[in-house]
Design a protein around this motif. Sequence first.
Motif, mmCIF file in Angstrom:
data_model
loop_
_atom_site.group_PDB
_atom_site.id
_atom_site.type_symbol
_atom_site.label_atom_id
_atom_site.label_comp_id
_atom_site.label_asym_id
_atom_site.label_seq_id
_atom_site.Cartn_x
_atom_site.Cartn_y
_atom_site.Cartn_z
ATOM 1 N N ASP A 77 0.832 -1.216 0.000
ATOM 2 C CA ASP A 77 0.000 0.000 0.000
ATOM 3 C C ASP A 77 0.861 1.258 0.000
ATOM 4 O O ASP A 77 0.601 2.213 -0.736
ATOM 5 N N VAL A 78 1.883 1.250 0.864
ATOM 6 C CA VAL A 78 2.672 2.476 1.055
ATOM 7 C C VAL A 78 3.642 2.697 -0.114
ATOM 8 O O VAL A 78 3.656 3.767 -0.730
ATOM 9 N N PHE A 79 4.444 1.674 -0.422
ATOM 10 C CA PHE A 79 5.482 1.859 -1.463
ATOM 11 C C PHE A 79 4.896 1.867 -2.876
ATOM 12 O O PHE A 79 5.365 2.603 -3.730
ATOM 13 N N ILE A 80 3.912 0.996 -3.099
ATOM 14 C CA ILE A 80 3.421 0.891 -4.484
ATOM 15 C C ILE A 80 2.263 1.848 -4.731
ATOM 16 O O ILE A 80 2.379 2.796 -5.510
ATOM 17 N N TRP A 81 1.144 1.646 -4.007
ATOM 18 C CA TRP A 81 -0.022 2.487 -4.324
ATOM 19 C C TRP A 81 0.194 3.926 -3.861
ATOM 20 O O TRP A 81 -0.341 4.870 -4.461
ATOM 21 N N GLY A 82 1.021 4.137 -2.803
ATOM 22 C CA GLY A 82 1.267 5.507 -2.320
ATOM 23 C C GLY A 82 2.355 6.240 -3.080
ATOM 24 O O GLY A 82 2.324 7.475 -3.148
ATOM 25 N N LEU A 83 3.333 5.522 -3.632
ATOM 26 C CA LEU A 83 4.475 6.204 -4.270
ATOM 27 C C LEU A 83 4.734 5.751 -5.710
ATOM 28 O O LEU A 83 4.598 6.536 -6.640
ATOM 29 N N VAL A 109 4.091 4.602 -12.460
ATOM 30 C CA VAL A 109 3.202 3.771 -13.274
ATOM 31 C C VAL A 109 2.049 4.595 -13.848
ATOM 32 O O VAL A 109 1.800 4.575 -15.061
ATOM 33 N N HIS A 110 1.349 5.331 -12.989
ATOM 34 C CA HIS A 110 0.171 6.074 -13.468
ATOM 35 C C HIS A 110 0.540 7.037 -14.617
ATOM 36 O O HIS A 110 -0.107 7.002 -15.670
ATOM 37 N N PRO A 111 1.585 7.878 -14.435
ATOM 38 C CA PRO A 111 1.943 8.771 -15.554
ATOM 39 C C PRO A 111 2.343 7.991 -16.812
ATOM 40 O O PRO A 111 1.972 8.385 -17.927
ATOM 41 N N ALA A 112 3.088 6.890 -16.643
ATOM 42 C CA ALA A 112 3.568 6.155 -17.829
ATOM 43 C C ALA A 112 2.429 5.429 -18.535
ATOM 44 O O ALA A 112 2.370 5.398 -19.763
ATOM 45 N N VAL A 113 1.496 4.861 -17.763
ATOM 46 C CA VAL A 113 0.438 4.044 -18.391
ATOM 47 C C VAL A 113 -0.717 4.911 -18.877
ATOM 48 O O VAL A 113 -1.237 4.725 -19.977
ATOM 49 N N TRP A 114 -1.122 5.898 -18.058
ATOM 50 C CA TRP A 114 -2.330 6.656 -18.367
ATOM 51 C C TRP A 114 -2.039 8.066 -18.875
ATOM 52 O O TRP A 114 -2.980 8.819 -19.204
ATOM 53 N N GLU A 172 -0.846 13.733 -6.162
ATOM 54 C CA GLU A 172 0.179 14.400 -5.340
ATOM 55 C C GLU A 172 -0.186 14.405 -3.858
ATOM 56 O O GLU A 172 0.684 14.280 -3.000
ATOM 57 N N ALA A 173 -1.470 14.585 -3.550
ATOM 58 C CA ALA A 173 -1.886 14.615 -2.139
ATOM 59 C C ALA A 173 -1.589 13.270 -1.486
ATOM 60 O O ALA A 173 -1.141 13.205 -0.336
ATOM 61 N N ARG A 174 -1.810 12.195 -2.241
ATOM 62 C CA ARG A 174 -1.542 10.864 -1.694
ATOM 63 C C ARG A 174 -0.040 10.660 -1.485
ATOM 64 O O ARG A 174 0.391 10.070 -0.479
ATOM 65 N N ILE A 175 0.765 11.135 -2.422
ATOM 66 C CA ILE A 175 2.224 11.018 -2.278
ATOM 67 C C ILE A 175 2.672 11.752 -1.014
ATOM 68 O O ILE A 175 3.440 11.224 -0.205
ATOM 69 N N GLU A 176 2.175 12.976 -0.830
ATOM 70 C CA GLU A 176 2.566 13.771 0.351
ATOM 71 C C GLU A 176 2.188 13.063 1.642
ATOM 72 O O GLU A 176 2.963 13.001 2.592
ATOM 73 N N ARG A 177 0.961 12.539 1.673
ATOM 74 C CA ARG A 177 0.499 11.851 2.881
ATOM 75 C C ARG A 177 1.339 10.586 3.146
ATOM 76 O O ARG A 177 1.705 10.289 4.278
ATOM 77 N N THR A 178 1.673 9.902 2.092
ATOM 78 C CA THR A 178 2.489 8.687 2.222
ATOM 79 C C THR A 178 3.836 9.013 2.848
ATOM 80 O O THR A 178 4.288 8.342 3.779
ATOM 81 N N LEU A 179 4.482 10.072 2.317
ATOM 82 C CA LEU A 179 5.825 10.410 2.802
ATOM 83 C C LEU A 179 5.792 11.000 4.211
ATOM 84 O O LEU A 179 6.690 10.754 5.023
#
Length: 246
Positions: free
Chosen positions: A103-109, A115-120, A126-133
């Motif tokens: 959850d933290v390393f993959i879906w959060g970062l 993956v998301h930018p490359a695939v879609w 960004e909010a999720r990345i900030e919360r993860t870190l």
Amino acid sequence: MKIVGSYVSPYVRKVLACLGLKGLDYEIDPITPFYGNDAFAKLSPLRRIPVLIEGDLVLTDSSVICAWLDEAYPDVHPLLPASPEDRARARWLEEFADTRMGDVFIWGLFYQRRVHPAVWGEPGDEARIERTLAEDMPRLLAYLENELPKDGFLFGDIGLADIAIATFFPNGRYAGFEIDAGRWPVTAAFVARALAHSAFARLAPFEAVQLSTDAKGRRAALIEAGAPLSEETMGMKAPRPGVMTL
Ligand SMILES: N[C@@H](CCC(=O)N[C@@H](CS)C(=O)NCC(=O)O)C(=O)O
């Protein structure tokens, strides 16, 4: 034996490291799950990687695959420790890694930044990345700092629990996250030790190729680098959302 799944998936890396410890040969179809075709969807009901195929046997989920490997090939490098208590603790740490670290390393970062930018073709959350870190990662590392050994590996020789944990850190790095060795010295040293082990180190060149090529040139570049690619692929040109991203 055939493995379906990209070299940069932490769950594929976990399975390949265990295959390496057992000295088993395999071929690989290194697809990103969102590009899996209908045949892939049939084999992997959640359209997730890794998948292991050997004859009529088709297994999905890294934990199921590693458990089978250990039962089918018990004589070379057992993946679990001997005592029931240690085995139970190893299984818990594997579960913690697969679920929470995923959850933290993959879906959060990693998913958000790579993956998301490359695939879609659009930025990740960004909010999720900030919360993860800011919140999730420090809590996770505080837990690991207490669980991991100062020297060596969790139960003697490197095994499944060590691999299941260490496998997430390359994905952190690919998403721009480096562990602060001043704050988490035990975890940082453990991860460096585990990733330097040949079970992981021999995969690193293929990961570099996977990350630095696009879908068109990837298979040729991986073959050139010596990766044991399968002749046929279940990859297709256009991505489809997965079960989690619908
Ligand atoms: N619990 C599974 C997790 C596998 C997993 O989530 N794999 C990711 C790639 S790193 C995937 O296929 N994601 C696509 C999706 O969930 O749609 C395992 O241990 O194999």
